[in-house]
Scaffold this motif. Structure first.
Motif, PDB file in Angstrom:
ATOM      1  N   MET A 372       4.370  26.249  23.483  1.00 47.93           N
ATOM      2  CA  MET A 372       4.225  24.813  23.872  1.00 47.93           C
ATOM      3  C   MET A 372       4.603  24.236  22.656  1.00 47.93           C
ATOM      4  SD  MET A 372       1.758  22.733  26.208  1.00 47.93           S
ATOM      5  CE  MET A 372       0.899  21.715  24.912  1.00 47.93           C
ATOM      6  N   GLY A 373       5.519  23.087  22.675  1.00 53.92           N
ATOM      7  CA  GLY A 373       5.767  22.190  21.514  1.00 53.92           C
ATOM      8  C   GLY A 373       4.809  20.954  21.393  1.00 53.92           C
ATOM      9  N   PRO A 374       4.933  20.149  20.556  1.00 54.48           N
ATOM     10  CA  PRO A 374       4.000  18.766  20.302  1.00 54.48           C
ATOM     11  C   PRO A 374       4.530  17.809  21.227  1.00 54.48           C
ATOM     12  CG  PRO A 374       5.958  18.881  18.564  1.00 54.48           C
ATOM     13  CD  PRO A 374       6.120  20.261  19.547  1.00 54.48           C
ATOM     14  N   VAL A 375       3.682  16.712  21.284  1.00 48.05           N
ATOM     15  CA  VAL A 375       4.179  15.585  21.935  1.00 48.05           C
ATOM     16  C   VAL A 375       4.969  14.772  20.915  1.00 48.05           C
ATOM     17  CG1 VAL A 375       2.396  15.761  23.781  1.00 48.05           C
ATOM     18  CG2 VAL A 375       2.053  14.605  21.450  1.00 48.05           C
ATOM     19  N   ILE A 376       5.498  13.764  21.464  1.00 54.88           N
ATOM     20  CA  ILE A 376       6.837  12.985  20.918  1.00 54.88           C
ATOM     21  C   ILE A 376       6.135  12.339  19.552  1.00 54.88           C
ATOM     22  CG2 ILE A 376       6.755  11.203  22.041  1.00 54.88           C
ATOM     23  CD1 ILE A 376       9.941  12.845  20.596  1.00 54.88           C
ATOM     24  N   ASP A 377       5.308  11.703  19.549  1.00 61.07           N
ATOM     25  CA  ASP A 377       4.680  10.883  18.479  1.00 61.07           C
ATOM     26  C   ASP A 377       3.299  10.726  18.439  1.00 61.07           C
ATOM     27  OD1 ASP A 377       4.357   8.895  20.495  1.00 61.07           O
ATOM     28  OD2 ASP A 377       6.184   7.770  19.864  1.00 61.07           O
ATOM     29  N   GLU A 378       2.760   9.737  17.666  1.00 54.05           N
ATOM     30  CA  GLU A 378       1.208   9.714  17.260  1.00 54.05           C
ATOM     31  C   GLU A 378       0.597   8.701  18.570  1.00 54.05           C
ATOM     32  OE1 GLU A 378      -2.694  10.056  15.719  1.00 54.05           O
ATOM     33  OE2 GLU A 378      -0.887  11.181  15.411  1.00 54.05           O
ATOM     34  N   ARG A 379       1.539   7.998  18.913  1.00 55.81           N
ATOM     35  CA  ARG A 379       0.985   7.033  19.858  1.00 55.81           C
ATOM     36  C   ARG A 379       0.726   7.830  21.240  1.00 55.81           C
ATOM     37  NH1 ARG A 379       4.698   1.853  22.138  1.00 55.81           N
ATOM     38  NH2 ARG A 379       3.159   1.167  23.790  1.00 55.81           N
ATOM     39  N   SER A 380       1.722   8.613  21.449  1.00 55.87           N
ATOM     40  CA  SER A 380       1.656   9.342  22.855  1.00 55.87           C
ATOM     41  C   SER A 380       0.341  10.226  22.630  1.00 55.87           C
ATOM     42  CB  SER A 380       2.815  10.414  22.853  1.00 55.87           C
ATOM     43  OG  SER A 380       4.039   9.613  23.438  1.00 55.87           O
ATOM     44  N   TYR A 381       0.097  10.927  21.433  1.00 51.83           N
ATOM     45  CA  TYR A 381      -1.053  11.739  21.228  1.00 51.83           C
ATOM     46  C   TYR A 381      -2.158  11.167  21.417  1.00 51.83           C
ATOM     47  CZ  TYR A 381      -4.686  14.257  18.578  1.00 51.83           C
ATOM     48  OH  TYR A 381      -5.521  15.228  18.482  1.00 51.83           O
ATOM     49  N   GLN A 382      -2.378   9.880  20.949  1.00 53.96           N
ATOM     50  CA  GLN A 382      -3.520   8.791  21.044  1.00 53.96           C
ATOM     51  C   GLN A 382      -3.862   8.487  22.522  1.00 53.96           C
ATOM     52  OE1 GLN A 382      -5.966   8.623  18.789  1.00 53.96           O
ATOM     53  NE2 GLN A 382      -4.868   9.527  16.911  1.00 53.96           N
ATOM     54  N   LYS A 383      -2.835   8.419  23.144  1.00 49.46           N
ATOM     55  CA  LYS A 383      -3.015   7.795  24.472  1.00 49.46           C
ATOM     56  C   LYS A 383      -3.417   8.897  25.265  1.00 49.46           C
ATOM     57  CE  LYS A 383      -0.019   6.707  28.636  1.00 49.46           C
ATOM     58  NZ  LYS A 383       1.250   6.452  29.079  1.00 49.46           N
ATOM     59  N   ILE A 384      -2.998  10.267  25.214  1.00 47.67           N
ATOM     60  CA  ILE A 384      -3.611  11.406  25.834  1.00 47.67           C
ATOM     61  C   ILE A 384      -5.069  11.645  25.550  1.00 47.67           C
ATOM     62  CG2 ILE A 384      -3.073  14.026  26.185  1.00 47.67           C
ATOM     63  CD1 ILE A 384      -0.293  13.456  25.492  1.00 47.67           C
ATOM     64  N   CYS A 385      -5.311  11.536  24.246  1.00 44.72           N
ATOM     65  CA  CYS A 385      -6.614  11.709  23.907  1.00 44.72           C
ATOM     66  C   CYS A 385      -7.604  10.614  24.473  1.00 44.72           C
ATOM     67  CB  CYS A 385      -6.756  11.774  22.248  1.00 44.72           C
ATOM     68  SG  CYS A 385      -6.262  13.191  21.451  1.00 44.72           S
ATOM     69  N   LYS A 386      -7.212   9.425  24.729  1.00 43.88           N
ATOM     70  CA  LYS A 386      -8.036   8.588  25.191  1.00 43.88           C
ATOM     71  C   LYS A 386      -8.274   8.752  26.538  1.00 43.88           C
ATOM     72  CE  LYS A 386      -7.423   3.615  26.406  1.00 43.88           C
ATOM     73  NZ  LYS A 386      -7.422   3.658  27.787  1.00 43.88           N
ATOM     74  N   TYR A 387      -7.405   9.129  27.240  1.00 42.92           N
ATOM     75  CA  TYR A 387      -7.567   9.470  28.736  1.00 42.92           C
ATOM     76  C   TYR A 387      -8.666  10.672  28.985  1.00 42.92           C
ATOM     77  CZ  TYR A 387      -4.134   6.583  31.010  1.00 42.92           C
ATOM     78  OH  TYR A 387      -3.448   5.587  31.484  1.00 42.92           O
ATOM     79  N   ILE A 388      -8.502  11.894  28.081  1.00 47.15           N
ATOM     80  CA  ILE A 388      -9.217  13.005  27.805  1.00 47.15           C
ATOM     81  C   ILE A 388     -10.899  12.349  27.737  1.00 47.15           C
ATOM     82  CG2 ILE A 388      -9.924  15.244  26.980  1.00 47.15           C
ATOM     83  CD1 ILE A 388      -7.014  15.326  26.492  1.00 47.15           C
ATOM     84  N   GLN A 389     -11.034  11.569  26.644  1.00 53.71           N
ATOM     85  CA  GLN A 389     -12.198  11.261  26.137  1.00 53.71           C
ATOM     86  C   GLN A 389     -12.945  10.394  27.312  1.00 53.71           C
ATOM     87  OE1 GLN A 389     -12.184   9.001  22.636  1.00 53.71           O
ATOM     88  NE2 GLN A 389     -14.409   8.722  22.385  1.00 53.71           N
ATOM     89  N   GLU A 390     -12.140   9.410  27.982  1.00 51.79           N
ATOM     90  CA  GLU A 390     -12.790   8.571  28.904  1.00 51.79           C
ATOM     91  C   GLU A 390     -13.285   9.368  30.183  1.00 51.79           C
ATOM     92  OE1 GLU A 390     -10.019   5.612  30.183  1.00 51.79           O
ATOM     93  OE2 GLU A 390     -10.145   4.468  28.041  1.00 51.79           O
ATOM     94  N   ALA A 391     -12.285  10.270  30.514  1.00 51.86           N
ATOM     95  CA  ALA A 391     -12.706  11.220  31.666  1.00 51.86           C
ATOM     96  C   ALA A 391     -14.060  11.794  31.571  1.00 51.86           C
ATOM     97  CB  ALA A 391     -11.651  12.272  32.108  1.00 51.86           C
TER      98      ALA A 391
END
Length: 555
Positions: A372-391
């Motif tokens: 599995m490859g990376p996500v496209i950029d830092e903004r996407s990475y941070q958005k994904i981490c935000k959802y995980i943290q909130e949940a």
């Protein structure tokens, strides 16, 4: 659409050769059987490679690559390493005018060709894509971060739409019907619209542009593509292949920019007859609303929140688990057809969930087959981490697999498969588009509860049920609120000749018609209806019943 710092780029001795060979991809190894595998020792570039002159991705207008009038460029970044791999042009309003003028000038001659002649050129392009599939896939790996298997699939699926476009001479034929007494005949024919525009996202650098480009061209339109500034290299190379296939200058234009105002001016240009857009729901809604105000044809596809329902007492546990993992983790979850929510029903729910977690945990980072490859950029990475943290920290959800452990030093935007077990179906991660390798899991007490959750979803893109019972499957397939449905297929993408598109009235689709197949043929053409009556040489008396609905020649 974001604005990035720009700089001037040098064009010294820039002759626009073939953009790359596989040898220029330091982290891809070409094997003896002409397949590509990742080279782990080269995932981080050496200083010498970092200092090497990088490609310049300019606009493609009137059959040549040209600098933007601004002479400004922004970096194209490899999401696997964080290294700059190219510089892409930032066009301005002047470039829009130049691009549209070239497309307008090319339209009369392109329209004058028969549809068979245009399809013949597209057949040449189809052949060239097959010949250069490995090269195009390597570009996709480099600029998008997909694994090589997914990149080759990106090329193959896009070329499938090219193949469909080659069949349009047989599919776009008009109808002829005698409709009344007195030799009155109706027939229809299709005519092209003129200059059309497609604005495409980063997640499928070849496939998504090919949802529209081949159909628009064979139907006789001239075509302006606004590629994603994050992945411009693939279509830059494709422009060269289109030229090699025989597409005349001005028929295809690539306009590079990241400026929202410039893109808006392209949409609003009075010579542009139709616009297609694929991207986020807010921008899709904005594009469709703007086009509607201008009485301009538009198809705008937005985001998705695709639900999978597993009837664990009647589904095959292992094959279902494998399919679910591929659906949510494939392409790093960056596709509108990816699974996002899994609704479990039945006594074997835990067994299925355990299998999913085990299979997802075994996935390794990289760009080789099965990785599995990376996500496209830092903004996407941070958005994904935000959802995980909130949940997990605010909503009380349980983190079954944490992909954030993949983010190690060394560059790139890496996040692994992540699985979250929710206690409430109202959690933001259960309802909003995350666009990453994340699966939200919720255990339902009944079929009806699962359908209430899926139907309340504001998106309407895709849904799937897993079961070996046909009657059970039909119950769900009749009730899902989505337009692309699957049974035991977690990525239910319609294949040509079936059209691709979400459900009207949801956040997944705005505007007119679908974007591929017969929906694309309809979108990129006007139907001209002709009614004729040729007077007979001699008026022969007839006993035919008088046609009261026939107005021609009568008051």
């Amino acid at each position: 659409m974001t604005t990035t710092m720009t700089h001037k780029a040098s064009h010294k001795n820039h002759q626009y050769p073939i953009l790359h060979s596989v040898a220029t991809f330091p982290y891809i190894t070409l094997t003896k059987d002409n397949t590509m595998t990742p080279n782990p020792k080269k995932m981080k570039l050496t200083e010498e490679e970092q200092d090497a002159e990088i490609p310049i991705i300019d606009n493609y207008i009137n059959g040549v690559f040209v600098q933007p009038h601004s002479n400004e460029y922004i970096p194209v970044v490899n999401p696997a390493t964080g290294a700059t791999i190219a510089q892409v042009a930032v066009s301005n309003q002047q470039d829009v005018e130049t691009a549209v003028a070239a497309a307008q000038a090319a339209f009369p001659a392109w329209k004058a060709l028969t549809i068979k002649a245009r399809a013949a050129i597209m057949m040449q392009f189809h052949s060239l894509v097959r010949q250069h599939a490995q090269e195009l896939a390597a570009l996709i790996v480099q600029e998008n971060g997909k694994n090589i298997t997914e990149a080759l699939a990106d090329v193959a699926k896009g070329n499938e739409t090219v193949e469909y476009a080659c069949s349009l001479p047989q599919l776009a034929a008009g109808r002829v019907l005698p409709v009344s007494s007195g030799n009155v005949v109706c027939h229809d024919r299709r005519t092209p619209l003129g200059v059309v525009v497609s604005i495409v996202p980063f997640n499928f650098p070849f496939m998504v542009p090919c949802w529209t480009l081949p159909i628009a061209l064979v139907m006789g339109n001239t075509f302006i593509l606004k590629p994603s500034e994050k992945v411009p290299m693939t279509m830059h190379r494709v422009a060269q292949l289109l030229q090699q296939a025989g597409v005349p200058p001005g028929v295809v234009t690539l306009l590079q920019t990241n400026q929202p105002a410039v893109i808006q001016s392209l949409i609003q240009h009075p010579a542009v007859q139709a616009v297609t857009f694929v991207g986020s729901s807010p921008i899709a809604a904005s594009v469709a609303t703007e086009c509607r105000a201008l009485h301009k044809r538009c198809t705008a596809l937005g985001g998705a929140k695709n639900h999978l329902v597993a009837l664990t007492d009647t589904c095959h546990i292992e094959s279902t688990a494998s399919d679910i993992v591929v659906s949510f983790a494939g392409c790093a979850g960056q596709r509108c057809m990816a699974a996002s929510v899994l609704l479990l029903i039945g006594d074997k729910s835990q067994a299925l969930l355990d299998s999913i977690v085990k299979k997802a945990a075994a996935i390794q980072p990289g760009t080789g087959p099965g990785q599995m490859g990376p996500v496209i950029d830092e903004r996407s990475y941070q958005k994904i981490c935000k959802y995980i943290q909130e949940a997990t920290e605010q909503c009380g959800a349980t983190l079954l697999l944490d992909g954030r452990t993949w983010n190690q030093e060394g560059g790139g935007h890496w996040i692994g498969p992540t699985i979250v077990l929710h206690q409430s179906s109202e959690d933001a991660m259960m309802k909003e588009e995350v666009f990453g390798p994340c699966l939200s899991v919720y255990k339902c007490a009944s079929w009806e509860e699962a359908m209430r959750i899926e139907n309340a979803n504001p998106f309407g893109n895709a849904a799937c049920v897993y079961t070996t019972n046909g009657g059970h499957a039909e119950w769900f397939l009749e009730r899902f609120r989505a337009s692309m449905l699957g049974c035991n297929i977690g990525i239910p993408v319609p294949r040509e000749p079936f059209s691709f598109g979400g459900l009207y009235g949801t956040l997944s689709k705005y505007g007119d018609m679908d974007i591929t197949g017969d929906g694309g043929m309809e979108f990129f053409s006007n139907r001209i209806k002709v009614t004729t009556r040729w007077p007979a040489v001699e008026d022969v008396p007839t006993t035919t019943t008088h046609d009261m609905a026939h107005f021609a020649g009568r008051m």
